[in-house]
Motif scaffolding. Structure first.
Motif, PDB file in Angstrom:
ATOM      1  N   ILE A  99       0.837  -1.204   0.000  1.00  0.00           N
ATOM      2  CA  ILE A  99       0.000   0.000   0.000  1.00  0.00           C
ATOM      3  C   ILE A  99       0.872   1.255   0.000  1.00  0.00           C
ATOM      4  CG2 ILE A  99      -1.643   1.314   1.411  1.00  0.00           C
ATOM      5  CD1 ILE A  99      -2.945  -1.404   2.098  1.00  0.00           C
ATOM      6  N   LYS A 100       1.973   1.218   0.706  1.00  0.00           N
ATOM      7  CA  LYS A 100       2.888   2.361   0.683  1.00  0.00           C
ATOM      8  C   LYS A 100       3.476   2.570  -0.710  1.00  0.00           C
ATOM      9  CE  LYS A 100       4.317   2.709   5.520  1.00  0.00           C
ATOM     10  NZ  LYS A 100       5.431   2.568   6.500  1.00  0.00           N
ATOM     11  N   SER A 101       3.643   1.480  -1.467  1.00  0.00           N
ATOM     12  CA  SER A 101       4.174   1.623  -2.827  1.00  0.00           C
ATOM     13  C   SER A 101       3.197   2.384  -3.727  1.00  0.00           C
ATOM     14  CB  SER A 101       4.488   0.247  -3.423  1.00  0.00           C
ATOM     15  OG  SER A 101       3.306  -0.456  -3.773  1.00  0.00           O
ATOM     16  N   ILE A 102       1.897   2.218  -3.497  1.00  0.00           N
ATOM     17  CA  ILE A 102       0.896   2.998  -4.238  1.00  0.00           C
ATOM     18  C   ILE A 102       0.933   4.455  -3.785  1.00  0.00           C
ATOM     19  CG2 ILE A 102      -1.569   3.264  -4.743  1.00  0.00           C
ATOM     20  CD1 ILE A 102      -0.396   0.818  -6.022  1.00  0.00           C
ATOM     21  N   PHE A 103       1.049   4.663  -2.471  1.00  0.00           N
ATOM     22  CA  PHE A 103       1.120   6.015  -1.918  1.00  0.00           C
ATOM     23  C   PHE A 103       2.297   6.797  -2.514  1.00  0.00           C
ATOM     24  CE2 PHE A 103       2.777   8.810   1.511  1.00  0.00           C
ATOM     25  CZ  PHE A 103       1.700   9.693   1.590  1.00  0.00           C
ATOM     26  N   LYS A 104       3.412   6.135  -2.710  1.00  0.00           N
ATOM     27  CA  LYS A 104       4.603   6.799  -3.246  1.00  0.00           C
ATOM     28  C   LYS A 104       4.433   7.213  -4.704  1.00  0.00           C
ATOM     29  CE  LYS A 104       7.834   4.421  -0.160  1.00  0.00           C
ATOM     30  NZ  LYS A 104       8.894   3.382  -0.035  1.00  0.00           N
ATOM     31  N   ARG A 105       3.406   6.684  -5.371  1.00  0.00           N
ATOM     32  CA  ARG A 105       3.181   7.019  -6.784  1.00  0.00           C
ATOM     33  C   ARG A 105       2.358   8.287  -6.966  1.00  0.00           C
ATOM     34  NH1 ARG A 105       1.389   1.725  -9.970  1.00  0.00           N
ATOM     35  NH2 ARG A 105       1.546   3.241 -11.673  1.00  0.00           N
ATOM     36  N   GLY A 106       1.928   8.915  -5.862  1.00  0.00           N
ATOM     37  CA  GLY A 106       1.278  10.200  -6.030  1.00  0.00           C
ATOM     38  C   GLY A 106       0.065  10.519  -5.194  1.00  0.00           C
ATOM     39  N   PRO A 107      -0.842   9.571  -4.942  1.00  0.00           N
ATOM     40  CA  PRO A 107      -2.038   9.915  -4.166  1.00  0.00           C
ATOM     41  C   PRO A 107      -1.701  10.383  -2.745  1.00  0.00           C
ATOM     42  CG  PRO A 107      -2.321   7.809  -5.282  1.00  0.00           C
ATOM     43  CD  PRO A 107      -0.871   8.169  -5.414  1.00  0.00           C
ATOM     44  N   GLU A 108      -2.536  11.277  -2.214  1.00  0.00           N
ATOM     45  CA  GLU A 108      -2.369  11.735  -0.837  1.00  0.00           C
ATOM     46  C   GLU A 108      -2.869  10.687   0.152  1.00  0.00           C
ATOM     47  OE1 GLU A 108      -4.496  15.368  -0.488  1.00  0.00           O
ATOM     48  OE2 GLU A 108      -3.340  16.389  -2.045  1.00  0.00           O
ATOM     49  N   ILE A 109      -3.867   9.921  -0.292  1.00  0.00           N
ATOM     50  CA  ILE A 109      -4.460   8.876   0.544  1.00  0.00           C
ATOM     51  C   ILE A 109      -4.662   7.634  -0.307  1.00  0.00           C
ATOM     52  CG2 ILE A 109      -6.492   8.181   1.884  1.00  0.00           C
ATOM     53  CD1 ILE A 109      -6.970  11.169   2.453  1.00  0.00           C
ATOM     54  N   VAL A 110      -4.294   6.482   0.236  1.00  0.00           N
ATOM     55  CA  VAL A 110      -4.536   5.192  -0.424  1.00  0.00           C
ATOM     56  C   VAL A 110      -5.227   4.281   0.586  1.00  0.00           C
ATOM     57  CG1 VAL A 110      -3.523   3.161  -1.509  1.00  0.00           C
ATOM     58  CG2 VAL A 110      -2.505   5.422  -1.895  1.00  0.00           C
ATOM     59  N   VAL A 111      -6.365   3.718   0.193  1.00  0.00           N
ATOM     60  CA  VAL A 111      -7.093   2.784   1.055  1.00  0.00           C
ATOM     61  C   VAL A 111      -7.570   1.616   0.209  1.00  0.00           C
ATOM     62  CG1 VAL A 111      -9.175   2.425   2.453  1.00  0.00           C
ATOM     63  CG2 VAL A 111      -7.842   4.527   2.719  1.00  0.00           C
ATOM     64  N   PHE A 112      -7.455   0.414   0.763  1.00  0.00           N
ATOM     65  CA  PHE A 112      -8.036  -0.769   0.140  1.00  0.00           C
ATOM     66  C   PHE A 112      -9.036  -1.378   1.115  1.00  0.00           C
ATOM     67  CE2 PHE A 112      -4.248  -0.425  -2.465  1.00  0.00           C
ATOM     68  CZ  PHE A 112      -4.705  -0.801  -3.727  1.00  0.00           C
ATOM     69  N   THR A 113     -10.185  -1.781   0.582  1.00  0.00           N
ATOM     70  CA  THR A 113     -11.213  -2.414   1.399  1.00  0.00           C
ATOM     71  C   THR A 113     -11.181  -3.927   1.180  1.00  0.00           C
ATOM     72  OG1 THR A 113     -12.875  -2.051  -0.342  1.00  0.00           O
ATOM     73  CG2 THR A 113     -12.677  -0.372   1.363  1.00  0.00           C
ATOM     74  N   PHE A 114     -11.379  -4.674   2.264  1.00  0.00           N
ATOM     75  CA  PHE A 114     -11.289  -6.132   2.211  1.00  0.00           C
ATOM     76  C   PHE A 114     -12.538  -6.796   2.799  1.00  0.00           C
ATOM     77  CE2 PHE A 114      -7.016  -4.472   2.065  1.00  0.00           C
ATOM     78  CZ  PHE A 114      -6.381  -5.264   1.114  1.00  0.00           C
ATOM     79  N   GLY A 115     -13.693  -6.173   2.585  1.00  0.00           N
ATOM     80  CA  GLY A 115     -14.944  -6.753   3.046  1.00  0.00           C
ATOM     81  C   GLY A 115     -14.968  -6.962   4.544  1.00  0.00           C
ATOM     82  N   GLU A 116     -15.341  -8.162   4.962  1.00  0.00           N
ATOM     83  CA  GLU A 116     -15.451  -8.472   6.387  1.00  0.00           C
ATOM     84  C   GLU A 116     -14.101  -8.477   7.088  1.00  0.00           C
ATOM     85  OE1 GLU A 116     -15.460 -13.363   5.999  1.00  0.00           O
ATOM     86  OE2 GLU A 116     -17.312 -12.278   6.459  1.00  0.00           O
ATOM     87  N   LYS A 117     -13.014  -8.424   6.297  1.00  0.00           N
ATOM     88  CA  LYS A 117     -11.668  -8.386   6.888  1.00  0.00           C
ATOM     89  C   LYS A 117     -11.202  -6.960   7.167  1.00  0.00           C
ATOM     90  CE  LYS A 117     -10.552 -10.965   3.408  1.00  0.00           C
ATOM     91  NZ  LYS A 117      -9.821 -11.712   2.361  1.00  0.00           N
ATOM     92  N   GLY A 118     -12.051  -5.972   6.893  1.00  0.00           N
ATOM     93  CA  GLY A 118     -11.725  -4.605   7.236  1.00  0.00           C
ATOM     94  C   GLY A 118     -11.067  -3.826   6.115  1.00  0.00           C
ATOM     95  N   ALA A 119     -10.297  -2.817   6.487  1.00  0.00           N
ATOM     96  CA  ALA A 119      -9.654  -1.938   5.509  1.00  0.00           C
ATOM     97  C   ALA A 119      -8.236  -1.610   5.958  1.00  0.00           C
ATOM     98  CB  ALA A 119     -10.476  -0.657   5.337  1.00  0.00           C
ATOM     99  N   ARG A 120      -7.398  -1.316   4.964  1.00  0.00           N
ATOM    100  CA  ARG A 120      -6.015  -0.939   5.224  1.00  0.00           C
ATOM    101  C   ARG A 120      -5.679   0.265   4.370  1.00  0.00           C
ATOM    102  NH1 ARG A 120      -6.387  -6.571   5.167  1.00  0.00           N
ATOM    103  NH2 ARG A 120      -5.420  -7.609   6.971  1.00  0.00           N
ATOM    104  N   GLY A 121      -4.877   1.168   4.923  1.00  0.00           N
ATOM    105  CA  GLY A 121      -4.584   2.373   4.162  1.00  0.00           C
ATOM    106  C   GLY A 121      -3.314   3.068   4.592  1.00  0.00           C
ATOM    107  N   CYS A 122      -3.061   4.181   3.922  1.00  0.00           N
ATOM    108  CA  CYS A 122      -1.837   4.938   4.172  1.00  0.00           C
ATOM    109  C   CYS A 122      -2.045   6.394   3.763  1.00  0.00           C
ATOM    110  CB  CYS A 122      -0.691   4.323   3.361  1.00  0.00           C
ATOM    111  SG  CYS A 122       0.901   5.170   3.536  1.00  0.00           S
ATOM    112  N   ASP A 123      -1.497   7.306   4.554  1.00  0.00           N
ATOM    113  CA  ASP A 123      -1.406   8.710   4.167  1.00  0.00           C
ATOM    114  C   ASP A 123      -0.104   9.261   4.737  1.00  0.00           C
ATOM    115  OD1 ASP A 123      -1.918   9.048   6.861  1.00  0.00           O
ATOM    116  OD2 ASP A 123      -3.572  10.451   6.587  1.00  0.00           O
TER     117      ASP A 123
END
Length: 321
Positions: free
Chosen positions: A201-225
């Motif tokens: 997820i940090k690798s996506i963040f380094k490509r430009g977005p200010e916020i990166v979040v992925f949703t995993f249904g009943e397993k919750g969510a993970r993100g980075c800013d």
């Protein structure tokens, strides 16, 4: 000229949501527990969620001049969403789906008929002031959205990407987004199911977005800013239907940011809105208002009376065209 919080681009559609105990096999039948007529579309449903939560929204897109197209527009208007730039295509059809959820598998089956209404044209896009908002909300990567994103970013408008489906064009588009919210499916395509979540997820963040979040249904969510990586569990509710859960999450995510929440707080807020939605069938009947959401986050209880009013409305939606 009215200033909006969010402008969304989409091709709205209409759904008939049906709930069964068990999906019937060939040459058999099943009694419907519930049916509901509701609008659909990724950005469209996200925008309804945002409007329900109290922010000013404007939809851009096109529908056919059939029953379903008129229902789409009416539903937006009843939520206070500006529809001045939804173009009604003469003698054209709007996308329509029958969405069947069943208690036995807790899954859903979708029967769909694509509409033949032409999508937004470049000339039509040129006539729309996309810079008259704080956020531009998109879910597809095509020439229209690329042009819209370019104009928005040049004017300082933030771009929120609903990354629900993977394409190579989506991956290349990541640096053009400010808020990138992806599904578990997109995560798996990008990283081949690798579970090094923080590094990936940090690798996506380094490509430009200010916020990166992925949703995993009943397993919750993970993100980075800018404040770092975070993980959050999913809220536990009695799930009736997950249709539109991701769409609602994205709309609620924009609202959280507009209210000044951090990325982690926003993810928690959007998760709560999405969880409440899942307690009712269809993509929109279960969308809560802001007060219902905050109460649920504090107490774990859902104001059923507020939701049930909307359930009844959508059960009879087709009668009020």
């Amino acid at each position: 000229m009215m200033k909006f919080d969010i402008i969304g681009i989409d091709m709205p559609c209409w759904d008939l949501a049906v709930n069964l105990d068990e999906y019937p096999g060939p040459n058999s039948s099943a009694r419907m527990n519930q049916l509901s007529w509701q609008g659909g579309g990724k950005v469209s449903t996200g925008m309804v969620a945002a409007a329900r939560l109290g922010v000013r929204c404007s939809m851009v897109g096109a529908v056919g001049d059939d029953l379903y197209g008129n229902l789409c527009i009416k539903d937006f208007q009843e939520h206070g969403i500006d529809t001045n730039h939804i173009f009604l295509r003469n003698q054209s059809t709007t996308g329509f789906s029958v969405v069947v959820s069943d208690k036995h598998t807790m899954g859903r089956s979708i029967l769909y008929r694509p509409g033949n209404a032409e999508s937004l044209s470049m000339d039509e896009l040129d006539g729309i002031c996309l810079t008259n908002a704080k956020y531009l909300f998109i879910a597809t990567v095509d020439e229209i959205t690329k042009k819209a994103v370019k104009a928005a970013r040049e004017a300082g408008v933030k771009v929120l990407m609903d990354a629900d489906s993977y394409t190579e064009s989506l991956e290349n588009f990541i640096p053009m987004t400010d808020i990138f919210v992806g599904s578990e499916f997109v995560y798996n395509e990008l990283f081949k199911k690798q579970k090094a979540y923080e590094d990936n997820i940090k690798s996506i963040f380094k490509r430009g977005p200010e916020i990166v979040v992925f949703t995993f249904g009943e397993k919750g969510a993970r993100g980075c800013d800018i404040n770092g990586y975070f993980e959050l569990p999913a809220y536990r509710v009695e799930v009736k239907d997950t249709l539109g859960a991701g769409d609602v999450f994205h709309g609620a995510f924009a609202v959280g940011l507009l209210k000044g929440l951090s990325a982690k707080e926003t993810t928690q807020f959007a998760s709560a809105v999405s969880a409440i939605k899942c307690t009712r069938i269809g993509g929109r009947a279960g969308i809560p208002d802001y007060e219902t959401t905050i109460s649920f986050m504090k107490t774990g209880r859902i104001d059923s009376a507020e939701l049930d009013k909307r359930v009844k409305k959508y059960e009879r939606r087709i009668e009020h065209v």
